[in-house]
Design a protein around this motif. Structure first.
Motif, short mmCIF file in Angstrom:
data_model
loop_
_atom_site.label_atom_id
_atom_site.label_comp_id
_atom_site.label_asym_id
_atom_site.label_seq_id
_atom_site.Cartn_x
_atom_site.Cartn_y
_atom_site.Cartn_z
N TRP A 1 11.92 52.53 28.53
CA TRP A 1 11.81 52.62 29.99
C TRP A 1 13.17 52.61 30.65
CZ3 TRP A 1 7.58 48.28 30.45
CH2 TRP A 1 6.33 48.82 30.10
N SER A 2 14.08 51.78 30.15
CA SER A 2 15.38 51.62 30.80
C SER A 2 16.23 52.88 30.72
CB SER A 2 16.14 50.45 30.17
OG SER A 2 16.51 50.74 28.83
N ARG A 3 15.85 53.83 29.89
CA ARG A 3 16.62 55.06 29.74
C ARG A 3 15.97 56.25 30.44
NH1 ARG A 3 20.63 55.13 26.47
NH2 ARG A 3 20.35 57.31 25.88
N THR A 4 14.88 56.01 31.16
CA THR A 4 14.24 57.09 31.90
C THR A 4 14.96 57.33 33.22
OG1 THR A 4 12.67 55.51 32.87
CG2 THR A 4 11.97 56.68 30.88
N SER A 5 14.70 58.49 33.83
CA SER A 5 15.44 58.90 35.01
C SER A 5 15.11 58.08 36.25
CB SER A 5 15.19 60.39 35.30
OG SER A 5 13.79 60.62 35.49
N ASN A 6 13.92 57.47 36.31
CA ASN A 6 13.54 56.72 37.52
C ASN A 6 13.80 55.21 37.40
OD1 ASN A 6 11.44 56.40 35.62
ND2 ASN A 6 9.96 55.93 37.23
N TRP A 7 14.38 54.77 36.28
CA TRP A 7 14.68 53.35 36.12
C TRP A 7 15.79 52.95 37.08
CZ3 TRP A 7 12.07 49.74 33.50
CH2 TRP A 7 12.67 48.50 33.27
N ASP B 1 17.64 49.35 39.57
CA ASP B 1 17.81 47.90 39.69
C ASP B 1 16.53 47.23 40.17
OD1 ASP B 1 20.35 47.90 38.76
OD2 ASP B 1 21.32 47.75 40.72
N SER B 2 15.75 47.91 40.97
CA SER B 2 14.47 47.34 41.41
C SER B 2 13.56 47.10 40.22
CB SER B 2 13.80 48.27 42.42
OG SER B 2 12.58 47.71 42.87
N TYR B 3 13.54 48.02 39.28
CA TYR B 3 12.75 47.84 38.06
C TYR B 3 13.26 46.62 37.29
CZ TYR B 3 9.87 52.07 37.87
OH TYR B 3 8.91 53.03 38.09
N ARG B 4 14.56 46.45 37.23
CA ARG B 4 15.13 45.32 36.50
C ARG B 4 14.69 43.99 37.11
NH1 ARG B 4 19.38 49.22 36.65
NH2 ARG B 4 19.85 49.98 34.53
N ILE B 5 14.62 43.95 38.43
CA ILE B 5 14.19 42.73 39.10
C ILE B 5 12.74 42.42 38.75
CG2 ILE B 5 13.75 41.67 41.35
CD1 ILE B 5 16.14 43.35 42.39
N TRP B 6 11.88 43.42 38.78
CA TRP B 6 10.46 43.21 38.41
C TRP B 6 10.34 42.79 36.95
CZ3 TRP B 6 5.82 43.73 41.20
CH2 TRP B 6 5.98 44.06 42.55
N LEU B 7 11.16 43.37 36.10
CA LEU B 7 11.14 43.01 34.68
C LEU B 7 11.51 41.54 34.50
CD1 LEU B 7 11.04 43.97 31.65
CD2 LEU B 7 13.51 44.38 31.88
N VAL B 8 12.60 41.11 35.13
CA VAL B 8 13.04 39.73 35.05
C VAL B 8 11.99 38.79 35.64
CG1 VAL B 8 14.71 38.08 35.97
CG2 VAL B 8 15.50 40.23 34.99
N GLY B 9 11.47 39.14 36.81
CA GLY B 9 10.47 38.30 37.45
C GLY B 9 9.23 38.13 36.61
N GLY B 10 8.76 39.20 36.00
CA GLY B 10 7.58 39.11 35.15
C GLY B 10 7.81 38.21 33.96
N ALA B 11 8.97 38.34 33.31
CA ALA B 11 9.27 37.51 32.14
C ALA B 11 9.37 36.04 32.53
CB ALA B 11 10.56 37.99 31.49
N LEU B 12 10.08 35.74 33.63
CA LEU B 12 10.24 34.36 34.05
C LEU B 12 8.92 33.72 34.45
CD1 LEU B 12 13.52 34.63 36.17
CD2 LEU B 12 13.24 33.36 34.04
N ILE B 13 8.13 34.44 35.22
CA ILE B 13 6.85 33.88 35.69
C ILE B 13 5.88 33.72 34.53
CG2 ILE B 13 4.82 34.37 37.11
CD1 ILE B 13 6.76 35.57 39.17
N GLY B 14 5.83 34.70 33.63
CA GLY B 14 4.95 34.58 32.47
C GLY B 14 5.31 33.40 31.59
N ARG B 15 6.61 33.16 31.42
CA ARG B 15 7.08 32.03 30.63
C ARG B 15 6.69 30.70 31.29
NH1 ARG B 15 12.42 30.05 30.89
NH2 ARG B 15 12.03 30.42 33.09
N THR B 16 6.91 30.58 32.62
CA THR B 16 6.55 29.34 33.31
C THR B 16 5.04 29.15 33.36
OG1 THR B 16 8.54 29.58 34.66
CG2 THR B 16 6.89 28.01 35.43
#
Length: 357
Positions: free
Chosen positions: A285-291, A293-308
């Motif tokens: 996903w990170s190498r696609t043309s539409n990736w 910084d907004s995607y990165r924020i959602w990725l980080v948020g999902g990982a953090l919230i899922g972990r908590t």
């Protein structure tokens, strides 16, 4: 009246230096918050009081590794290997939980092979690589985009960060492990072996991986940001749920998370498959043309919230179904999730506005 060019140049350099310093301090603060405060605090609120002490190991250690990777031109693969280095140093030399038969009940999570707590080791490799190193570095890049892929520190600052990180390892050994696991000392052969592996991994991260040619860009587009966040959340919660017992250290229960005896190998294999599949998916996903910084924020948020959320959902079992204690843990976890979601949402809005402009 227009400023003289040399005055403007000095002002720009001063502003840039201030930005690098702020970025460095932000990473120092984000590393322990991401790794411990937003997870262990669910069942151990005292972690917030210990946060200044955690900064010494987490903050300085992650900053030091990030600076080395950037100075040698490394990218995400090098940071991934840096996460392995961090885990080995913290758990193998500082806490020595990788080999201890007592600390965190880790020896009872799964098979002990050649004196190593394999299930605990697997859980911590995934945990520290993502939540102690990759996520804090990525968040700092998002907060200070002008200094992305640039060193934050001069050589003197890098040396100081390295010395403080070593002091953090000593602090873990004398201030935490010695108190919670008195009398245990990892065999000298194990410590020397870990140092040798760290040296090899450091060579790979700084000398081998930065020279690799990038792979061709994949076809297609990344899915919607919500799906990316959902994938990250399910993967992080599922990975931990397959490996970690319901209780968090140091009060975790005996026994593995799932199964008993050699059946514990099954969730270990499944957890490894989850990690590899999710990593490959995010890489694509990170190498696609539409990736973006907004995607990165959602990725980080999902990982953090899922972990908590994993800690919240297992709070009753962690507290032996004492619903008063469980209620406190659930309330703390819910507050932590909200406290993470709010700034990440604001950051996403700022990134979108900057991109639109």
């Amino acid at each position: 009246m227009a400023q003289e060019p040399d005055v403007v140049d000095r002002s720009a350099r001063h502003t840039s230096a201030d930005g690098r310093r702020r970025a460095a301090w932000a990473l120092v603060a984000l590393a322990p918050v991401s790794a411990e405060a937003t997870f262990s605090s669910v069942t151990m609120p005292v972690v917030w009081l210990l946060l200044p002490g955690l900064v010494v190991m987490y903050g300085a250690g992650v900053l030091f590794l990030r600076e080395l990777v950037v100075r040698f031109g490394g990218g995400a693969p090098s940071l991934l290997v840096a996460g392995l280095i961090y885990e080995l140093v913290e758990d193998g030399i500082g806490l020595q939980a990788l080999t201890s038969p007592n600390l965190y009940h880790a020896a009872e999570w799964g098979p002990r092979v050649l004196g190593f707590n394999t299930t605990y080791w697997e859980s911590q490799i995934g945990y520290h690589t993502v939540f102690s190193v990759l996520i804090p570095v990525l968040l700092t890049d998002l907060l200070f985009p002008r200094h992305r892929d640039r060193p934050y520190l001069r050589r003197g600052g890098l040396a100081v960060a390295g010395v403080v990180a070593v002091g953090g390892v000593v602090l873990l050994r004398t201030g935490i492990a010695a108190r919670q696991d008195p009398g245990y000392q990892a065999p000298l052969a194990v410590v020397l072996g870990i140092l040798a592996v760290v040296a090899v991994l450091l060579f790979v991260a700084l000398r081998v991986l930065p020279r690799r040619s990038p792979a061709p860009l994949p076809a297609g587009l990344a899915p919607r940001p919500f799906f990316v966040a959902l994938t990250a959340g399910v993967a992080s919660g599922g990975f931990l749920g397959l490996l970690m017992p319901a209780g968090l250290p140091p009060d975790g229960p005996d026994g593995p998370a799932i199964g008993s005896g050699m059946w514990v190998l099954l969730p270990m294999v499944l957890a490894a498959a989850v990690a590899v599949f999710t990593g490959r998916l995010v890489h694509r996903w990170s190498r696609t043309s539409n990736w973006s910084d907004s995607y990165r924020i959602w990725l980080v948020g999902g990982a953090l919230i899922g972990r908590t959320l994993f800690a919240v959902l297992t709070a009753p079992a962690a507290n032996d179904y004492d619903w008063q204690k469980s209620g406190v843990a659930i309330a703390v976890g819910t507050a932590v999730i909200a406290a993470m979601a709010f700034p990440l949402t604001r950051l996403d809005r700022r990134v979108r506005r900057t991109t639109a402009a």
